[in-house]
Design a protein around this motif. Sequence first.
Motif, PDB file in Angstrom:
ATOM      1  N   TYR A 189       0.844  -1.187   0.000  1.00  0.00           N
ATOM      2  CA  TYR A 189       0.000   0.000   0.000  1.00  0.00           C
ATOM      3  C   TYR A 189       0.880   1.238   0.000  1.00  0.00           C
ATOM      4  N   LEU A 245       0.388   4.958   1.055  1.00  0.00           N
ATOM      5  CA  LEU A 245      -0.587   5.800   1.739  1.00  0.00           C
ATOM      6  C   LEU A 245      -0.078   7.228   1.872  1.00  0.00           C
ATOM      7  N   ASP A 267     -13.056   7.825   1.742  1.00  0.00           N
ATOM      8  CA  ASP A 267     -11.787   7.671   1.036  1.00  0.00           C
ATOM      9  C   ASP A 267     -10.626   8.193   1.868  1.00  0.00           C
ATOM     10  N   LYS A 287      -9.599   8.953   5.507  1.00  0.00           N
ATOM     11  CA  LYS A 287     -10.092   8.646   6.848  1.00  0.00           C
ATOM     12  C   LYS A 287      -9.397   9.505   7.886  1.00  0.00           C
ATOM     13  N   SER A 321      -5.064   8.588   3.489  1.00  0.00           N
ATOM     14  CA  SER A 321      -5.731   8.128   2.270  1.00  0.00           C
ATOM     15  C   SER A 321      -4.806   7.181   1.516  1.00  0.00           C
ATOM     16  N   ASP A 322      -5.399   6.423   0.589  1.00  0.00           N
ATOM     17  CA  ASP A 322      -4.656   5.465  -0.220  1.00  0.00           C
ATOM     18  C   ASP A 322      -4.170   6.176  -1.486  1.00  0.00           C
ATOM     19  N   MET A 351     -10.282   7.015 -19.739  1.00  0.00           N
ATOM     20  CA  MET A 351     -11.558   7.240 -20.390  1.00  0.00           C
ATOM     21  C   MET A 351     -11.427   8.316 -21.454  1.00  0.00           C
ATOM     22  N   ASP A 352     -10.544   9.259 -21.173  1.00  0.00           N
ATOM     23  CA  ASP A 352     -10.346  10.337 -22.130  1.00  0.00           C
ATOM     24  C   ASP A 352      -9.519   9.883 -23.325  1.00  0.00           C
ATOM     25  N   PRO A 388      -9.788   4.690 -25.607  1.00  0.00           N
ATOM     26  CA  PRO A 388     -10.904   3.811 -25.937  1.00  0.00           C
ATOM     27  C   PRO A 388     -10.393   2.665 -26.807  1.00  0.00           C
ATOM     28  N   PRO A 438     -21.314   6.599 -25.882  1.00  0.00           N
ATOM     29  CA  PRO A 438     -21.314   6.477 -24.424  1.00  0.00           C
ATOM     30  C   PRO A 438     -22.705   6.251 -23.865  1.00  0.00           C
ATOM     31  N   MET A 439     -23.708   6.632 -24.606  1.00  0.00           N
ATOM     32  CA  MET A 439     -25.081   6.555 -24.125  1.00  0.00           C
ATOM     33  C   MET A 439     -25.973   6.588 -25.345  1.00  0.00           C
ATOM     34  N   MET A 474     -25.676  17.419 -26.326  1.00  0.00           N
ATOM     35  CA  MET A 474     -24.242  17.651 -26.380  1.00  0.00           C
ATOM     36  C   MET A 474     -23.650  16.803 -27.486  1.00  0.00           C
ATOM     37  N   ASN A 515     -20.644  14.773 -29.216  1.00  0.00           N
ATOM     38  CA  ASN A 515     -19.423  14.093 -28.831  1.00  0.00           C
ATOM     39  C   ASN A 515     -18.782  13.504 -30.063  1.00  0.00           C
ATOM     40  N   LEU A 561     -16.349  10.810 -31.624  1.00  0.00           N
ATOM     41  CA  LEU A 561     -15.699   9.528 -31.343  1.00  0.00           C
ATOM     42  C   LEU A 561     -14.443   9.450 -32.203  1.00  0.00           C
TER      43      LEU A 561
END
Lengths: 493, 179
Positions: free
Chosen positions: B13, B15, B71, B73, B85-86, B100-101, B104, B110-111, B140, B142, B144
């Motif tokens: 970990y 931290l 997230d 603590k 935090s981690d 994601m940006d 792909p 996306p929807m 909007m 988008n 691709l």
Amino acid sequence: MFKKILIANRGEIALRVINTCKEMGVKTVSVYSEADDKAVHVLNSDESYFLGAPEPSESYLNIDKIIEAAKKTGAEAIHPGYGFLAENSSFAERCYAEGIVFIGPPAKVIDSMGDKITSRKIMNESGVPVTPGLISAEADHNVMKSEAEKIGYPVLIKATAGGGGKGIRVVNSEDEMEQACTSASREAANAFGNGEIYLEKFFTKARHIEFQVLADKHGNCIHVLERECSIQRRHQKIIEETPSSVLTPELREEMGKAAVAAAKAAGYINAGTVEFLLDENNNFYFLEMNTRLQVEHPVTEMVTGIDLVKKQLEIAWGDKLSITQNDVWGRGHSIECRIYAEDPEKDFFPSPGKITYLDEPKGPGIRNDCGVYSGFEVPVDYDPILSKLVVHAETRESAIDKMIKALEEYVVIGVKTPIHFLIDVLNSNPFIKGEVYTNFVEKHFSEWKPTSTNVDIAALAFIIDGLTSNGKAKTTGTVDKQQTPWETLGNWR
Amino acid sequence: MGDTRKLEVIVEYNLLVNEEKVSVEFDQKQESLKAQINEKFYDVSFQRVSDSRLHINVNGQSLNVYAGGDDTKTVIINGRSFEVSDADLMEQNKSRKKSMDKDPTEVTPPMPAVVISVDVKEGDKIEKGDAVIVVSAMKMENTLFAPFSGTVTKVNTKEGDKVMPGDILVDIEKSELDE
């Protein structure tokens, strides 16, 4: 004794008064705002009366509503606590006019002690030493300059009205005088509608020592020892103790007599506090008189065994003081730490929010006057005090040890607190040596950061908390959150 | 002590404790774990007391520790509080957003959306990052982009089509040069 009283306050101090009333068999009425329907004073009083919106002007400062509450509930007297209406003479006057007993001094005493020049005059005429300087307001810069020359720089230019640090300037030399007078006066005129100023000596290294006094309606007046309140931040005390480590028995007696003389000169009735500045040469000067029960009154109760709230009720009822000066003596040492919802790393800025977990310290000689509980939302509308942690032990040294232990066991999650900071202060050399002056925090702790010991254990605790989290009762996150398409996209865009 | 201190199954970990980086390697066995932080070894046993409270024993030292928060603590040990935090998780969350940006693997909306324009045709050679199709959803637009360089082998949609997430709008054969 009264059958029923109303407490015109909230949180820990209202609960403090309720507790004594319960012991005395006096019924209690609490008042509350929209922000406080689940506050401790509401939950623990016999009756509660809703005042209105959270803003103080609509609730705890609203004289009409509070008087109405007292009348509707049949309360015979009102205890104002500290803050809010505690030092408001119109409120005391109104209570009197409505046939309700105000548990505190007469309105005219609140007025005269609330005005710096009037109180200086009264004390000066009665032979109580006041800080060197002018006894009346002064508009002429040249008079200011010659007075400053006489008593020596630095001096303070102070507004005669108001408080809260407004209309006050430190002047280090003659050439700063005119500008300081002009700006202090202008600031005071804007803040209090009164631009009158005067001048007094400024002490760079002084202690703030105050004496508790009790005076009945029959002319009896005693002092109940001193409190040392030099450790302050943002002009507000955070650690108080009694006895003061610098008072010799002789000096204590001398100052105590001066405190009683001051209370008598003021025509004081009920519990009050006479504040003195003590300079490095053990000269003391009257600073002001607080015409209320002080926040830090518990330390006095711990060493003397006297319940000051009980005394307030008895005096207000018309009883003679049941104790004389000879009955008052202190045993051991007591320290109070104020626990606020505030961030000591960000100049003690208030940190309101919901307390998700609270564990109060316990044990012999530990008292925690607490106004919150686990699950309580600390309102943003009021002073963010959570509790006053008080300890009592045989000596100052063991009281410090006990306070550190109590602070170490005090767990508050959800809001920031100064607990860690207070532990460091109590562990510090200047505090242990009793070198506490009003500039203590800025001198020794202005750049305070949490110490880095136990960082490894904190890291291990974080991991273990994660590993064992299925043992936890689910308190959050159980409700299925409606997800937007954007959150469920995955790898796209 | 040398052998007993060896960690068998190592979990690592990274931290952040009060903004200080702390790397922990540990090996958990039910209610105990052995850990190494920097050069220091820790033998830890623990039990959960309540939702916010743990009782732990670290190298023989018995401690009540308190933890709360999600997230990040708040951990409280002997009146001292720590914000923990981690760091890896934080980084992952960040890089997931980045991927994601930027990364792909197929051309899909996306929807639920409507195709506004198709900018390629079969046989086109395209470079990774070229605009392939523009869709519109919730007012909007988008764009691709081509997830990799290659050749368009098939266009499965046309302007005005209603398309769903998962629909592969354009088939692209990866160019071998790209490998």
